[in-house]
Motif scaffolding. Sequence first.
Motif, PDB file in Angstrom:
ATOM      1  N   LEU A 213       0.841  -1.190   0.000  1.00 16.20           N
ATOM      2  CA  LEU A 213       0.000   0.000   0.000  1.00 16.20           C
ATOM      3  C   LEU A 213       0.883   1.249   0.000  1.00 16.20           C
ATOM      4  CD1 LEU A 213      -2.599  -1.129   2.681  1.00 16.20           C
ATOM      5  CD2 LEU A 213      -2.786  -1.296   0.203  1.00 16.20           C
ATOM      6  N   PRO A 214       1.008   1.905  -1.155  1.00 19.59           N
ATOM      7  CA  PRO A 214       1.831   3.123  -1.203  1.00 19.59           C
ATOM      8  C   PRO A 214       1.129   4.263  -0.471  1.00 19.59           C
ATOM      9  CG  PRO A 214       0.736   2.778  -3.297  1.00 19.59           C
ATOM     10  CD  PRO A 214       0.402   1.589  -2.443  1.00 19.59           C
ATOM     11  N   ASP A 215       1.903   5.314  -0.189  1.00 20.78           N
ATOM     12  CA  ASP A 215       1.318   6.485   0.471  1.00 20.78           C
ATOM     13  C   ASP A 215       0.222   7.109  -0.388  1.00 20.78           C
ATOM     14  OD1 ASP A 215       2.931   6.266   2.696  1.00 20.78           O
ATOM     15  OD2 ASP A 215       4.524   7.463   1.806  1.00 20.78           O
ATOM     16  N   ARG A 216       0.418   7.052  -1.727  1.00 17.78           N
ATOM     17  CA  ARG A 216      -0.565   7.598  -2.659  1.00 17.78           C
ATOM     18  C   ARG A 216      -0.726   6.613  -3.806  1.00 17.78           C
ATOM     19  NH1 ARG A 216       2.382  12.959  -3.882  1.00 17.78           N
ATOM     20  NH2 ARG A 216       0.474  13.969  -4.534  1.00 17.78           N
ATOM     21  N   GLY A 217      -1.921   6.580  -4.340  1.00 19.24           N
ATOM     22  CA  GLY A 217      -2.168   5.737  -5.498  1.00 19.24           C
ATOM     23  C   GLY A 217      -2.736   4.380  -5.133  1.00 19.24           C
ATOM     24  N   ALA A 218      -2.898   3.584  -6.164  1.00 18.95           N
ATOM     25  CA  ALA A 218      -3.532   2.269  -6.022  1.00 18.95           C
ATOM     26  C   ALA A 218      -2.588   1.258  -5.359  1.00 18.95           C
ATOM     27  CB  ALA A 218      -3.942   1.756  -7.404  1.00 18.95           C
ATOM     28  N   PRO A 219      -3.156   0.301  -4.643  1.00 18.57           N
ATOM     29  CA  PRO A 219      -2.340  -0.757  -4.046  1.00 18.57           C
ATOM     30  C   PRO A 219      -1.664  -1.591  -5.141  1.00 18.57           C
ATOM     31  CG  PRO A 219      -4.589  -0.813  -3.198  1.00 18.57           C
ATOM     32  CD  PRO A 219      -4.568   0.163  -4.321  1.00 18.57           C
ATOM     33  N   LEU A 220      -0.504  -2.115  -4.822  1.00 12.12           N
ATOM     34  CA  LEU A 220       0.195  -3.037  -5.714  1.00 12.12           C
ATOM     35  C   LEU A 220      -0.074  -4.450  -5.215  1.00 12.12           C
ATOM     36  CD1 LEU A 220       3.562  -1.093  -5.830  1.00 12.12           C
ATOM     37  CD2 LEU A 220       1.719  -1.019  -7.513  1.00 12.12           C
ATOM     38  N   VAL A 221      -0.593  -5.287  -6.091  1.00  4.25           N
ATOM     39  CA  VAL A 221      -0.955  -6.652  -5.712  1.00  4.25           C
ATOM     40  C   VAL A 221      -0.112  -7.608  -6.543  1.00  4.25           C
ATOM     41  CG1 VAL A 221      -2.836  -8.319  -5.546  1.00  4.25           C
ATOM     42  CG2 VAL A 221      -3.315  -5.884  -5.227  1.00  4.25           C
ATOM     43  N   GLU A 222       0.600  -8.507  -5.851  1.00  4.53           N
ATOM     44  CA  GLU A 222       1.445  -9.494  -6.507  1.00  4.53           C
ATOM     45  C   GLU A 222       0.988 -10.897  -6.076  1.00  4.53           C
ATOM     46  OE1 GLU A 222       6.182 -10.666  -6.860  1.00  4.53           O
ATOM     47  OE2 GLU A 222       5.555  -9.045  -5.558  1.00  4.53           O
ATOM     48  N   HIS A 223       0.682 -11.734  -7.052  1.00  6.77           N
ATOM     49  CA  HIS A 223       0.231 -13.100  -6.787  1.00  6.77           C
ATOM     50  C   HIS A 223       1.300 -14.062  -7.291  1.00  6.77           C
ATOM     51  CE1 HIS A 223      -2.773 -16.529  -7.876  1.00  6.77           C
ATOM     52  NE2 HIS A 223      -2.069 -16.814  -6.809  1.00  6.77           N
ATOM     53  N   VAL A 224       1.845 -14.856  -6.383  1.00  9.03           N
ATOM     54  CA  VAL A 224       2.865 -15.846  -6.738  1.00  9.03           C
ATOM     55  C   VAL A 224       2.257 -17.224  -6.539  1.00  9.03           C
ATOM     56  CG1 VAL A 224       5.155 -16.741  -6.251  1.00  9.03           C
ATOM     57  CG2 VAL A 224       4.710 -14.284  -6.093  1.00  9.03           C
ATOM     58  N   ARG A 225       2.148 -17.958  -7.616  1.00  9.17           N
ATOM     59  CA  ARG A 225       1.585 -19.309  -7.570  1.00  9.17           C
ATOM     60  C   ARG A 225       2.669 -20.310  -7.188  1.00  9.17           C
ATOM     61  NH1 ARG A 225      -3.182 -19.621 -11.319  1.00  9.17           N
ATOM     62  NH2 ARG A 225      -3.638 -17.462 -11.799  1.00  9.17           N
ATOM     63  N   GLY A 226       2.302 -21.242  -6.316  1.00  8.10           N
ATOM     64  CA  GLY A 226       3.259 -22.262  -5.918  1.00  8.10           C
ATOM     65  C   GLY A 226       4.460 -21.690  -5.195  1.00  8.10           C
ATOM     66  N   ALA A 227       4.228 -20.665  -4.399  1.00  5.20           N
ATOM     67  CA  ALA A 227       5.337 -19.951  -3.770  1.00  5.20           C
ATOM     68  C   ALA A 227       5.910 -20.645  -2.549  1.00  5.20           C
ATOM     69  CB  ALA A 227       4.885 -18.545  -3.374  1.00  5.20           C
TER      70      ALA A 227
END
Length: 124
Positions: free
Chosen positions: A109-123
């Motif tokens: 969650l940055p201070d401003r702007g949209a959240p960054l979402v990272e999905h790692v399969r089989g992590a």
Amino acid sequence: MNAREALGRYGEDLAARRLRAAGMAVLERNWRCAAGEIDIVARDRDALVVCEVKTRRAGGWEHPMAAVTPAKAARLRRLASRWLTERWIARYGRPPTGGVRLDVVGIWLPDRGAPLVEHVRGAA
């Protein structure tokens, strides 16, 4: 609900939306037993997916994915086995044909702007 719980709930909501957008069916959220909690259990075609969600605010020291240590991954595998036995096999009588996969969704969650979402399969 305190601020930490609210942050976690928000991250899990984002993660569930991301999994659904990827074509997965969310089967259960926040499943608990004496050994711990699974954030999200989903189905990806014929595979069962146990998903750990980590949410961090900008300015923190650690990337969300770094919070899934080998010990945490081992605990997730034990929880996945228990969920599989208590929920899936109890209902269907056999494991899913596509097996079980452990995924991690990291939310930044940055201070401003949209959240960054990272999905790692089989992590894990």
